[in-house]
Design a protein around this motif. Structure first.
Motif, PDB file in Angstrom:
ATOM      1  N   LYS A  37      70.296  18.204  63.428  1.00  0.00           N
ATOM      2  CA  LYS A  37      71.169  18.340  64.608  1.00  0.00           C
ATOM      3  C   LYS A  37      70.919  19.694  65.285  1.00  0.00           C
ATOM      4  CE  LYS A  37      74.460  17.016  67.265  1.00  0.00           C
ATOM      5  NZ  LYS A  37      74.223  15.997  68.230  1.00  0.00           N
ATOM      6  N   ILE A  38      70.781  20.714  64.456  1.00  0.00           N
ATOM      7  CA  ILE A  38      70.544  22.051  65.022  1.00  0.00           C
ATOM      8  C   ILE A  38      69.222  22.071  65.785  1.00  0.00           C
ATOM      9  CG2 ILE A  38      70.097  24.483  64.427  1.00  0.00           C
ATOM     10  CD1 ILE A  38      72.068  24.099  62.090  1.00  0.00           C
ATOM     11  N   ARG A  39      68.218  21.438  65.175  1.00  0.00           N
ATOM     12  CA  ARG A  39      66.909  21.383  65.837  1.00  0.00           C
ATOM     13  C   ARG A  39      67.050  20.714  67.200  1.00  0.00           C
ATOM     14  NH1 ARG A  39      64.156  18.882  61.852  1.00  0.00           N
ATOM     15  NH2 ARG A  39      63.461  20.677  60.671  1.00  0.00           N
ATOM     16  N   GLU A  40      67.811  19.641  67.202  1.00  0.00           N
ATOM     17  CA  GLU A  40      68.025  18.894  68.441  1.00  0.00           C
ATOM     18  C   GLU A  40      68.771  19.742  69.486  1.00  0.00           C
ATOM     19  OE1 GLU A  40      70.952  15.282  69.128  1.00  0.00           O
ATOM     20  OE2 GLU A  40      69.656  14.970  67.379  1.00  0.00           O
ATOM     21  N   MET A  41      69.719  20.528  69.018  1.00  0.00           N
ATOM     22  CA  MET A  41      70.508  21.351  69.947  1.00  0.00           C
ATOM     23  C   MET A  41      69.714  22.549  70.465  1.00  0.00           C
ATOM     24  SD  MET A  41      74.027  21.302  67.762  1.00  0.00           S
ATOM     25  CE  MET A  41      75.232  21.974  68.863  1.00  0.00           C
ATOM     26  N   ALA A  42      68.670  22.880  69.743  1.00  0.00           N
ATOM     27  CA  ALA A  42      67.759  23.970  70.128  1.00  0.00           C
ATOM     28  C   ALA A  42      68.464  25.255  70.560  1.00  0.00           C
ATOM     29  CB  ALA A  42      66.810  23.489  71.226  1.00  0.00           C
ATOM     30  N   PRO A  43      69.277  25.841  69.701  1.00  0.00           N
ATOM     31  CA  PRO A  43      69.903  27.110  70.079  1.00  0.00           C
ATOM     32  C   PRO A  43      68.876  28.232  70.068  1.00  0.00           C
ATOM     33  CG  PRO A  43      70.326  26.639  67.774  1.00  0.00           C
ATOM     34  CD  PRO A  43      69.574  25.448  68.311  1.00  0.00           C
ATOM     35  N   LYS A  44      69.221  29.318  70.733  1.00  0.00           N
ATOM     36  CA  LYS A  44      68.343  30.488  70.743  1.00  0.00           C
ATOM     37  C   LYS A  44      68.544  31.324  69.486  1.00  0.00           C
ATOM     38  CE  LYS A  44      66.334  30.890  74.892  1.00  0.00           C
ATOM     39  NZ  LYS A  44      64.905  31.152  74.969  1.00  0.00           N
ATOM     40  N   GLY A  45      69.700  31.138  68.853  1.00  0.00           N
ATOM     41  CA  GLY A  45      69.980  31.906  67.650  1.00  0.00           C
ATOM     42  C   GLY A  45      71.108  31.274  66.860  1.00  0.00           C
ATOM     43  N   ILE A  46      71.199  31.665  65.601  1.00  0.00           N
ATOM     44  CA  ILE A  46      72.232  31.105  64.717  1.00  0.00           C
ATOM     45  C   ILE A  46      72.929  32.268  64.027  1.00  0.00           C
ATOM     46  CG2 ILE A  46      72.629  29.680  62.659  1.00  0.00           C
ATOM     47  CD1 ILE A  46      69.930  28.237  63.421  1.00  0.00           C
ATOM     48  N   ILE A  47      74.249  32.216  63.971  1.00  0.00           N
ATOM     49  CA  ILE A  47      74.988  33.243  63.234  1.00  0.00           C
ATOM     50  C   ILE A  47      75.754  32.554  62.103  1.00  0.00           C
ATOM     51  CG2 ILE A  47      76.801  35.010  63.353  1.00  0.00           C
ATOM     52  CD1 ILE A  47      76.041  35.501  66.255  1.00  0.00           C
ATOM     53  N   LEU A  48      75.591  33.076  60.900  1.00  0.00           N
ATOM     54  CA  LEU A  48      76.328  32.533  59.755  1.00  0.00           C
ATOM     55  C   LEU A  48      77.531  33.444  59.533  1.00  0.00           C
ATOM     56  CD1 LEU A  48      73.297  32.106  57.303  1.00  0.00           C
ATOM     57  CD2 LEU A  48      74.075  30.527  59.081  1.00  0.00           C
ATOM     58  N   THR A  49      78.714  32.866  59.466  1.00  0.00           N
ATOM     59  CA  THR A  49      79.923  33.693  59.406  1.00  0.00           C
ATOM     60  C   THR A  49      80.275  34.090  57.976  1.00  0.00           C
ATOM     61  OG1 THR A  49      81.563  31.980  58.976  1.00  0.00           O
ATOM     62  CG2 THR A  49      80.833  32.246  61.267  1.00  0.00           C
ATOM     63  N   GLY A  50      81.301  34.890  57.882  1.00  0.00           N
ATOM     64  CA  GLY A  50      81.879  35.205  56.585  1.00  0.00           C
ATOM     65  C   GLY A  50      82.653  34.001  56.059  1.00  0.00           C
ATOM     66  N   GLY A  51      83.138  34.103  54.855  1.00  0.00           N
ATOM     67  CA  GLY A  51      83.905  32.994  54.284  1.00  0.00           C
ATOM     68  C   GLY A  51      84.516  33.414  52.972  1.00  0.00           C
ATOM     69  N   PRO A  52      85.483  32.640  52.499  1.00  0.00           N
ATOM     70  CA  PRO A  52      86.219  33.040  51.304  1.00  0.00           C
ATOM     71  C   PRO A  52      85.481  32.754  49.995  1.00  0.00           C
ATOM     72  CG  PRO A  52      87.072  30.977  52.158  1.00  0.00           C
ATOM     73  CD  PRO A  52      85.982  31.390  53.079  1.00  0.00           C
ATOM     74  N   ASN A  53      84.363  32.033  50.069  1.00  0.00           N
ATOM     75  CA  ASN A  53      83.715  31.586  48.834  1.00  0.00           C
ATOM     76  C   ASN A  53      82.828  32.650  48.195  1.00  0.00           C
ATOM     77  OD1 ASN A  53      84.319  29.353  50.588  1.00  0.00           O
ATOM     78  ND2 ASN A  53      83.450  28.090  48.977  1.00  0.00           N
TER      79      ASN A  53
END
Ligand code: XMP
Length: 509
Positions: A37-53
């Motif tokens: 899906k990400i490939r299809e959306m072709a964003p210019k960049g990806i940010i991975l957020t923080g999380g409680p895990n």
């Protein structure tokens, strides 16, 4: 476009906000969004957020290794940084010393991510795990006293990670760091403006809805108004807006909403106004308990709305003005689906529609207002103060009657008029008149009165979670008081509520 993959951290909204502030469009999606899906959306960049895990917990929220092989720049923040390290073969461990709050940070200013960033500054930390060993090709580019890898990168592959939170204002160089990522590393052009949001949203709505019919609950509040106008621009006649006048609106509000959105207004909407005042008053007869009143109003609203939906028939989509802060489920893999959140005074969440369309899902309140202005919605609607779904029902203490509604409407109209005249309307966040259930003795002319007391409330707040009573000038309060007792039949006393929240709330019930 930048995609923010949400791992459930508490500052995730802020990341989206900071990216938008750089005039770059960004969407927040659950971390489970597939690589295809990400490939299809072709964003210019990806940010991975923080999380409680923690990455070494069983069933930890992890991303696919493939994500880092797409050739799209990735920035991992906090837990996102640890995920990147873990998935690419580094080692994450419990830090000997946890870091919370403001921490001194040293960075390598030669790293692309830290272009024009000061070598030493304050950052915001909030972690118990840390990157103990970086993946092979990575370089250490930032550190704090207790976090040896506070930043790392593989510049060739455009992979970056920071343990601290650049999105939080306490990180002094945070905005610069995020801009470096979004503009320099991802190559976004900083062209995203409200015009482009409005245009692309209308186009996308058209594609999604096709020839289907849409029903939208319109309250006259800014969110539902902007959503309705966007939908109407997208699908015109296929949209019907239902405005339920429950008899608990402010003075003339029903007519004002109708004037803008009704047949004589500029939008040419299929607009249905349901005058359900009597029906609500009947249900509220003799009821004094606040929660019971709220429930009755909410439920009756649903019934009226459902009846209207049935009359229209064959409706495929429900349009809603849900905005980003209302979206509470986006993370942790819960798909945001049909039975999602609603923000319009008590809409059912078990609705019988094929799908829900929420064109404002990705916007913050001020962005919704900007979109509203772009769409030509009048300023007085766009900058309206919040008004609760149960309306005056929770501003009349005790039993609600038509006569009490009249009193509170009239007193409130006077208060709002004088506050605006004195120029205080732009300085306070929310203000209104309420009707207390207290009757007291007064003297008017030569006669005794035994009438109600009106309470005036005006608060200053930024988040509505806490609030302070506004220091309105005494002359203003006196003028409002004089006018109310002279002009509103049944009221002989006016009180000003000086209580903060907490311990009080903003509304009286
Ligand atoms: P309180 O009274 O809880 O209010 O301090 C905080 C903010 O929320 C609004 N409010 C509501 N909004 N439906 C709404 O849409 C409600 O039932 C409701 N109750 C309170 C209130 O006006 C204030 O802005």
């Amino acid at each position: 476009m930048i995609i923010v993959l949400d791992f459930g951290g508490q500052y995730n909204q802020l990341i989206a906000r900071r990216v938008r502030e750089s005039n770059v469009y960004c969407e927040v999606h659950p971390y489970t969004l597939s690589v295809d899906k990400i490939r299809e959306m072709a964003p210019k960049g990806i940010i991975l957020t923080g999380g409680p895990n923690s990455v070494f917990e069983e069933n930890a929220a992890l991303c696919d290794k493939e994500l880092f092989e797409l050739g799209i720049p990735v920035l991992g923040i906090c837990y996102g940084a640890q995920t990147m390290a873990h998935v690419l073969g580094g080692k994450v461990a419990t830090a000997p010393v946890s870091e919370y709050g403001k921490t001194t940070l040293d960075v390598d200013t030669k790293a692309k991510l830290f272009k024009e960033v000061r070598g030493t500054s304050i950052c915001w930390m909030s972690h118990t795990d840390y990157i103990a060993e970086m993946p092979d090709s990575f370089k250490n580019i930032a550190r704090t006293e207790n976090c040896p890898v506070a930043g790392m990168c593989d510049e060739e592959k455009n992979l970056y990670a920071v343990q601290f939170h650049p999105e939080v204002v306490h990180t002094e160089e945070g905005t610069k760091i995020l801009r470096n990522f979004v503009l320099d590393i991802c190559g976004c052009k900083a062209e995203w403006k409200m015009e482009s949001f409005v245009e692309t949203t209308i186009e996308n709505l058209r594609k999604k809805i096709g020839k289907g019919r849409v029903l939208c609950a319109l309250s006259g509040g800014v969110d539902s108004s902007v959503a309705a106008v966007l939908l109407s621009k997208a699908v015109g006649e296929q949209l019907t807006c239902v405005f339920v006048d429950h008899g608990l609106l402010r003075k003339n509000e029903g007519d004002e909403v109708e004037a803008v959105f009704g047949p004589s207004g500029p939008y040419k909407l299929n607009f249905i106004r349901v005058n359900a005042q009597e029906r609500f008053y009947e249900k509220l007869k003799g009821v004094t308990e606040p929660e019971k009143k709220r429930k009755i109003i909410g439920e009756e609203f649903i019934r009226v709305f459902e009846e209207e939906a049935k009359k229209i028939g064959a409706v495929d989509f429900l349009g809603q003005g849900t905005i980003y802060p209302d979206v509470i489920e986006s993370g942790l893999g819960k798909s945001a689906t049909i039975k999602s959140h609603h923000n319009v005074g008590g809409l059912p969440d078990y609705v019988d529609f094929k799908e829900i369309v929420e064109p404002l899902r990705m916007l913050f309140k001020d962005e919704v207002r900007a979109a509203g202005l772009k769409l030509g919605i009048p300023e007085h609607l766009v900058f309206r103060q919040p008004f609760p779904g149960p309306g005056l029902g929770i501003r009349i203490i005790g039993e609600v009657t038509a006569d009490k509604v009249r009193m509170v409407q009239d007193a409130d109209a006077i208060f709002r008029e004088e506050v605006a005249r004195a120029g205080w309307n732009t300085k306070i966040s929310q203000y209104y008149a309420a009707l207390t259930n207290m009757r007291s003795v007064g003297v008017m002319g030569d006669g005794r009165t035994y009438d109600y007391a009106v309470a005036l409330r005006a608060v200053i707040t930024s988040d509505f979670m806490t609030a302070e009573a506004a220091p309105l000038p005494f002359e203003l309060l006196q003028k409002v008081t004089d006018r109310i007792v002279n002009e509103v039949k049944g009221v002989n006393r006016v009180l000003y509520d000086c209580t903060s929240k907490p311990p009080a709330t903003i509304e009286l019930e």
